[in-house]
Design a protein around this motif. Sequence first.
Motif, PDB file in Angstrom:
ATOM      1  N   VAL A   1       0.835  -1.206   0.000  1.00  0.00           N
ATOM      2  CA  VAL A   1       0.000   0.000   0.000  1.00  0.00           C
ATOM      3  C   VAL A   1       0.868   1.253   0.000  1.00  0.00           C
ATOM      4  O   VAL A   1       0.539   2.238  -0.661  1.00  0.00           O
ATOM      5  N   LYS A   2       2.009   1.211   0.704  1.00  0.00           N
ATOM      6  CA  LYS A   2       2.912   2.364   0.771  1.00  0.00           C
ATOM      7  C   LYS A   2       3.494   2.735  -0.595  1.00  0.00           C
ATOM      8  O   LYS A   2       3.761   3.893  -0.860  1.00  0.00           O
ATOM      9  N   VAL A   3       3.691   1.741  -1.436  1.00  0.00           N
ATOM     10  CA  VAL A   3       4.270   1.983  -2.757  1.00  0.00           C
ATOM     11  C   VAL A   3       3.355   2.871  -3.602  1.00  0.00           C
ATOM     12  O   VAL A   3       3.820   3.622  -4.459  1.00  0.00           O
ATOM     13  N   LYS A   4       2.056   2.793  -3.351  1.00  0.00           N
ATOM     14  CA  LYS A   4       1.053   3.599  -4.057  1.00  0.00           C
ATOM     15  C   LYS A   4       1.027   3.314  -5.552  1.00  0.00           C
ATOM     16  O   LYS A   4       0.750   4.192  -6.371  1.00  0.00           O
ATOM     17  N   ASP A   5       1.317   2.080  -5.916  1.00  0.00           N
ATOM     18  CA  ASP A   5       1.243   1.660  -7.310  1.00  0.00           C
ATOM     19  C   ASP A   5      -0.212   1.320  -7.624  1.00  0.00           C
ATOM     20  O   ASP A   5      -0.815   0.458  -6.982  1.00  0.00           O
TER      21      ASP A   5
ATOM     22  N   LEU B   1      -5.331  -5.645  -5.467  1.00  0.00           N
ATOM     23  CA  LEU B   1      -5.801  -5.908  -4.105  1.00  0.00           C
ATOM     24  C   LEU B   1      -7.319  -5.815  -4.033  1.00  0.00           C
ATOM     25  O   LEU B   1      -7.969  -6.630  -3.372  1.00  0.00           O
ATOM     26  N   ILE B   2      -7.869  -4.829  -4.714  1.00  0.00           N
ATOM     27  CA  ILE B   2      -9.321  -4.626  -4.702  1.00  0.00           C
ATOM     28  C   ILE B   2     -10.028  -5.718  -5.500  1.00  0.00           C
ATOM     29  O   ILE B   2     -10.995  -6.325  -5.036  1.00  0.00           O
ATOM     30  N   LYS B   3      -9.527  -5.982  -6.698  1.00  0.00           N
ATOM     31  CA  LYS B   3     -10.174  -6.956  -7.582  1.00  0.00           C
ATOM     32  C   LYS B   3     -10.236  -8.340  -6.959  1.00  0.00           C
ATOM     33  O   LYS B   3     -11.253  -9.025  -7.021  1.00  0.00           O
TER      34      LYS B   3
END
Length: 133
Positions: free
Chosen positions: A28-32, A39-41
């Motif tokens: 999550v920190k990478v913000k890719d 992650l959502i899918k």
Amino acid sequence: MLETIANLTRFNSKLLSILIVKFFKAVVKVKDEAFIMYLIKKNILKTVIDLFLDNPNKGNMLHSIILELFDFMSKEPNKKLGTHLLTNYSETVFKNQKYEKMFKNFVDAHEDTANYRNNSGKKMSIFDNMNYF
């Protein structure tokens, strides 16, 4: 690969669970955007939510690491991820009164993306019916 890491929780090791949560925090920190959408899918953060709910000892390191992940997501909000978590887990996670302040910060950080309109056109939040705030 992310699904494989999430599936490692089946070994019921606290140390392994801590490392899994830390790994997802790093993702999550990478913000890719590609990682976030994956992650959502695949609903992969359900693993972290399940660890939070299944952890009987709320004062241990695993619980602290999970709360730290939510704290990070409160300070560095991602609209898509926040909306996903609020939409899918508001009833099960955000009603825990012991951590009301932590989750209130998370909800406040993502409130704009979680708003919707009811049939009369009035703007409402998915949290309007919750009476713990």
